[in-house]
Design a protein around this motif. Structure first.
Motif, PDB file in Angstrom:
ATOM      1  N   ARG A 134      33.779  38.166   6.576  1.00 56.82           N
ATOM      2  CA  ARG A 134      32.868  39.218   7.078  1.00 56.82           C
ATOM      3  C   ARG A 134      33.372  40.624   6.730  1.00 56.82           C
ATOM      4  N   ILE A 135      34.472  40.619   5.941  1.00 52.71           N
ATOM      5  CA  ILE A 135      34.938  41.947   5.545  1.00 52.71           C
ATOM      6  C   ILE A 135      34.657  42.099   4.072  1.00 52.71           C
ATOM      7  N   SER A 136      34.809  43.351   3.628  1.00 53.43           N
ATOM      8  CA  SER A 136      34.464  43.633   2.237  1.00 53.43           C
ATOM      9  C   SER A 136      35.517  43.105   1.282  1.00 53.43           C
ATOM     10  N   ASN A 137      36.797  43.018   1.711  1.00 52.77           N
ATOM     11  CA  ASN A 137      37.847  42.677   0.768  1.00 52.77           C
ATOM     12  C   ASN A 137      38.777  41.594   1.322  1.00 52.77           C
ATOM     13  N   PRO A 138      38.176  40.416   1.572  1.00 53.67           N
ATOM     14  CA  PRO A 138      39.053  39.350   2.077  1.00 53.67           C
ATOM     15  C   PRO A 138      40.011  38.882   0.951  1.00 53.67           C
ATOM     16  N   VAL A 139      41.054  38.135   1.351  1.00 55.02           N
ATOM     17  CA  VAL A 139      41.998  37.515   0.401  1.00 55.02           C
ATOM     18  C   VAL A 139      41.559  36.063   0.208  1.00 55.02           C
ATOM     19  N   ALA A 140      41.346  35.759  -1.057  1.00 59.35           N
ATOM     20  CA  ALA A 140      40.911  34.398  -1.348  1.00 59.35           C
ATOM     21  C   ALA A 140      42.115  33.601  -1.819  1.00 59.35           C
ATOM     22  N   GLN A 141      42.227  32.341  -1.256  1.00 59.23           N
ATOM     23  CA  GLN A 141      43.296  31.437  -1.659  1.00 59.23           C
ATOM     24  C   GLN A 141      42.697  30.025  -1.612  1.00 59.23           C
ATOM     25  N   PRO A 142      41.639  29.863  -2.491  1.00 60.71           N
ATOM     26  CA  PRO A 142      41.042  28.528  -2.488  1.00 60.71           C
ATOM     27  C   PRO A 142      41.981  27.476  -3.082  1.00 60.71           C
ATOM     28  N   GLU A 143      41.679  26.279  -2.754  1.00 62.17           N
ATOM     29  CA  GLU A 143      42.511  25.214  -3.247  1.00 62.17           C
ATOM     30  C   GLU A 143      41.958  24.659  -4.542  1.00 62.17           C
ATOM     31  N   VAL A 144      40.684  24.893  -4.734  1.00 59.35           N
ATOM     32  CA  VAL A 144      40.022  24.421  -5.938  1.00 59.35           C
ATOM     33  C   VAL A 144      39.223  25.581  -6.464  1.00 59.35           C
TER      34      VAL A 144
ATOM     35  N   LEU B 189      38.974  31.882   2.366  1.00 61.69           N
ATOM     36  CA  LEU B 189      38.954  33.347   2.537  1.00 61.69           C
ATOM     37  C   LEU B 189      39.660  33.733   3.814  1.00 61.69           C
ATOM     38  N   SER B 190      40.349  34.864   3.709  1.00 58.92           N
ATOM     39  CA  SER B 190      41.035  35.323   4.918  1.00 58.92           C
ATOM     40  C   SER B 190      40.036  35.761   5.996  1.00 58.92           C
ATOM     41  N   ASP B 191      38.900  36.312   5.584  1.00 60.55           N
ATOM     42  CA  ASP B 191      37.843  36.705   6.577  1.00 60.55           C
ATOM     43  C   ASP B 191      36.563  36.894   5.779  1.00 60.55           C
TER      44      ASP B 191
END
Length: 890
Positions: free
Chosen positions: A864-874, A860-862
């Motif tokens: 603690r925010i409501s709309n983080p950017v997710a870029q999981p690897e799995v 997650l990009s952050d």
């Protein structure tokens, strides 16, 4: 101007003299007069002067100087008197008699023919009467009374210079022989009007109440001085030429006067006014006892009124006989006769008057045919024993047809009636034992007296052969008398009864006591005596129902002394007398009016009255003494008290008044009480006696009471400790009161949790602490234990929890906890998202959360925010926790 003033002055002087002293004024208005006297008592006589005044203004054709006068009648007349027995001359002033008819016209003219008295042109005359009493100082065989009016009418044609002559009149009296004598009087009014050339009869209608013999004569008219000095006498006035005492005016020798009846007859031959004077002398047993004069005018006018004819209806005579021209009868015997009065003229309207009331008193005379040309007069008379001798009955006939000149022509006719004496004794009488009475026999002579059996002896008479014996009987006696006069009336016997009256014995009894408005029966206790007539007189008559009764009823209002006189058969000196004092008890007055008092109070009665009454009060309850006039009363209940005043022989006097007794209330406002603040209490006082309906209730202070402070059971609301006073009063002011203490407790004993917030579905623990002995939470929803001091609550919506803490006085303290249920935290994300390696995904949850926490944070990009950017690897499952700003989590 000076002539007019002088004329006015002369007229003023003449008028003044005529008004101020008419008796002496020089005026020609005297047409006639007469001077009479009437015995009153002892030596007192009533002197009467009648004056006939010429109203003036009439002129007789062919008579020089006629026309009369306008002088008035005097206001008073002076009469002089003196005696032949010596002494000075005295006088008495006669005043006009106070009679509204005094001064009336003697003979008014016919309708439409007014006389001078009514401002017309025909002769007219007024009659004025004057009178006064005089007491003669002594007795004498001749007393002279005289007066004069100045002056005679100028138009009198048979006298020399009549207008300068006094009309002078005299009367005489012998009071030595008869002190009680009254003079004759004249019953026929003057002045006669006479038709020229027609036979005329006139009579003065002299009547003597003493039944003396009368002698009539004409004398010359007199003049003389009116001054009361010396012993003056009237002076004859000279007749004019051609006239004399035998021919006083023009009658061609036909003039005559009947000395027995006084009837005057003549046929006038000339129009004129003439004066004639008639003197009437009265004799008693042949002795002169008095004389009077009448001076009148005769007026001769031109007229044609036929003379009526007067005749005695001979067939009507009953117990009467016609002797010559007179009717004769006997005393004591009823006689009847009728008189016919006719006119030769069938159109005549005859109106007749007579002197029967004075000449033959007691007779009944009736007329038929009055107002026609033919009349009849019928007489019924029973003469008494003293009605003897000659009676001169006159009829004055007037023809009312009123022919010209309009003067009513009246003629007077005489019917002599002679009553022969019948023997009689005057009269039955009554006397007291020991009294004497003088009897008198009349009608005859040579009287012989006797006595009938059963009475006193003949010796009780002072003489038995006289006419006036003195009788002194000692018991009721019948005396008889016989006379010698049986030749005329054949009645020479009579009987008289002398009743000897037994003096009454009366006894009114002892003095009496009575009461006001009470009937007291009086009684003289007179034993009846048959044949005795008792005259009873109570004086004064005040309060008596019949002051002439032997048993009157007195209803006296005040103390009074009654005198009673009982007179038997009218005998004053046989009187019986008695006196009674009547004391009147005036009753009493109760001054108390109906009153109202409080129970236990005392009324002082106020009574004023006579102490001789017996007083009784009823009922006796509360009366200090029922037999005194004014007791004190302390009643135990409402009553009407009656006081009765009694006295023997009297009706009870009763008064009453009502005493209303009102209770003095006993008040118990109630027991003192403790109230919690804000509590209410219905007050329930107790008042004794409880059934009195007119109590007035007053609570004080009234601020905490509802609905009003003047009812027995108001509601008290406890806001502060208060002492209430209840006052109970009756209408009379009888009062009772009491206090009640109401202690208001305002507790502050607990504290509670503060208001709080919870999220839906959460549970929170509330707390209450303090000195309470118990508590309770309200409402009972979503709470773990309502009686716990630390309950848990879990409302699903906002709620207010009130906790009540009760202290040892059972008063409540209240605390409030508001539990607000916050809005539900909401967060939503898609269930999944597909990306390719290396790609990213922008998370964007929905809902109402403000703060977010992502887990795991990897990729997650952050987190603690409501709309983080997710870029999981799995492949990764992310969890997000959202928290609202109030802290609620989803």
């Amino acid at each position: 101007m000076r002539k007019q003033s002088l004329l006015f002055l002369v007229l003023l002087i003449i008028s003044f003299c005529g008004i101020s002293d008419m008796q002496k004024a020089y005026a020609t208005h005297a047409a006639g007069g007469e001077l009479l006297y009437e015995w009153k008592r002892d030596s007192t006589y009533r002197i009467i002067f009648k004056f006939y005044r010429d109203c003036g203004g009439y002129a007789i054709p062919g008579v020089p100087g006629s026309g009369g006068s306008t002088a008035g009648a005097p206001a008073s007349v002076t009469v002089c008197y003196y005696s032949d027995c010596g002494g000075s001359t005295a006088s008495v002033v006669l005043q006009r008699i106070p009679d509204p008819t005094n001064g009336s016209e003697v003979s008014p003219g016919c309708p439409g023919y007014p006389t001078a008295c009514a401002f017309g042109n025909l002769p007219g005359y007024q009659e004025w009467i004057y009178a006064a009493e005089v007491t003669l100082p002594s007795r004498c065989h001749t007393w002279h009374f005289y007066t004069g009016i100045n002056a005679r009418n100028n138009n009198i044609g048979n006298l020399v210079s009549p207008g300068t002559r006094v009309l002078w009149l005299e009367a005489t009296l012998n009071n030595e022989l008869t002190q009680t004598n009254s003079s004759p009087y004249f019953s026929v009014k003057p002045v006669p009007y006479v038709c020229l050339g027609m036979n005329y009869t006139y009579n003065n209608g002299a009547v003597d109440i003493n039944t003396d013999s009368l002698y009539f004569e004409n004398i010359q008219p007199l003049t003389g001085s009116t001054a009361c000095s010396g012993t003056p006498a009237g002076t004859p006035i000279d007749y004019a030429s051609g006239y004399s005492l035998a021919e006083p005016f023009s009658t061609a020798g036909t003039y005559s006067i009947n000395t027995t009846t006084g009837q005057i007859s003549f046929t006038p031959t000339l129009q004129q006014m003439a004066a004639i004077t008639t003197k009437v002398t009265e004799y008693r047993n042949g002795v002169k006892v008095g004389s009077v004069m009448r001076d009148i005018q005769v007026v001769v006018v031109a007229c044609n009124i036929p003379q009526p004819i007067v005749e005695i209806d001979t067939p009507s005579l009953d117990n009467a006989v016609l002797v010559g021209d007179r009717i004769e009868g006997c005393s004591g015997t009823e006689l009847r006769f009728c008189i016919d009065l006719k006119s030769p003229d069938t159109s005549a309207i005859l109106v007749t008057t007579d002197n029967s009331a004075s000449a033959i008193p007691g007779a009944s005379l009736t007329y038929t045919g009055q107002g026609t040309d033919s009349m009849k007069a019928c007489i019924v008379w029973t003469p008494g024993f003293l009605d003897t001798g000659l009676k001169i009955l006159t009829f004055t006939v007037k023809d009312s047809t009123c022919r010209p000149p309009g003067i009513p022509i009246m003629q007077t006719f005489v019917i002599p009636v002679y009553i022969w004496p019948a023997t009689g004794i005057l009269r039955d009488t009554a006397l007291c034992p020991g009294d004497i009475v003088q009897l008198l026999a009349v009608g005859g002579s040579n009287f012989q007296w006797g006595v009938l059996p059963g009475g006193s002896p003949l010796s009780s008479l002072s003489c038995t052969n006289c006419n006036n014996p003195v009788a002194s009987p000692n018991l009721t006696t019948r005396y008889t008398v016989v006379a010698d006069n049986s030749s005329v009336c054949n009645k020479n016997r009579d009987t008289v009864t002398i009743t000897v009256v037994t003096p009454p014995v009366i006894d009114v009894g002892p003095d009496a006591t009575t009461c006001v408005n009470n009937d007291l029966q009086l009684d003289i206790n007179l034993p009846p005596d048959p044949g005795t007539d008792y005259q009873i007189e109570w004086t004064p008559a005040t309060y008596l129902d019949d002051p002439a009764s032997p048993t009157p009823v007195a209803r006296a209002d005040d103390d009074i002394t009654y005198y009673v006189v009982v007179k038997p058969n009218g005998l004053e000196h046989c009187n019986a007398r008695d006196t009674i004092n009547v004391t009147v008890l005036k009753g009493f007055e109760l001054h108390n009016t109906d009153t109202v008092i409080c129970l236990g109070y005392t009324v002082v009665t106020q009574v004023t009255g006579d102490t001789r009454y017996t007083y009784t009060w009823t009922p006796s309850q509360g009366v200090s003494n029922t037999s005194v006039m004014a007791p004190q009363i302390t009643p135990d209940s409402t009553r009407t008290y009656v006081v009765t005043a009694s006295h023997p022989g009297c009706r009870d006097s009763i008064r009453s008044f009502r005493i209303e007794v009102q209770p003095v209330p006993t008040v118990h406002a109630g027991d003192d009480q403790i109230l919690c603040f804000g509590d209410t209490l219905t007050l329930t006082p107790e008042v004794l006696p409880p059934d009195y309906p007119f109590y007035t209730y007053t609570w004080d202070p009234a601020g905490a009471l509802d609905p009003a402070p003047n009812i027995p059971n108001p509601v008290f609301t406890g806001y502060q400790t208060t002492t209430l006073t209840l006052t109970v009063t009756t209408p009379a002011g009888c009062t009772g009161n009491d206090d009640i203490l109401l202690n208001v407790v305002d507790p502050d004993i607990i504290e509670a949790s503060n208001d709080t917030l919870i999220c839906p579905g959460d549970t929170i623990q509330l707390h209450v602490w303090g000195s309470q002995v118990s508590q309770i939470w309200i409402p009972a929803y979503y709470i773990s234990d309502t009686l716990s001091a630390d309950p848990y609550v879990y409302p699903i919506t906002s709620a207010t929890y009130t906790v009540y803490g009760r202290d040892i006085d059972n008063c409540l303290d209240t605390q409030i906890v508001h539990v607000r249920v916050l809005p539900q935290a909401v967060v939503s994300v898609p269930d999944s998202a597909r990306i390719f390696p290396g790609e990213s995904y922008q998370l964007d949850p929905g809902g109402n959360c403000l703060y977010f926490e992502w887990f795991p944070p990897l990729g997650l990009s952050d987190h603690r925010i409501s709309n983080p950017v997710a870029q999981p690897e799995v492949n990764t499952r992310y969890f997000v926790t959202g928290r609202t700003e109030d802290g609620c989590i989803a």
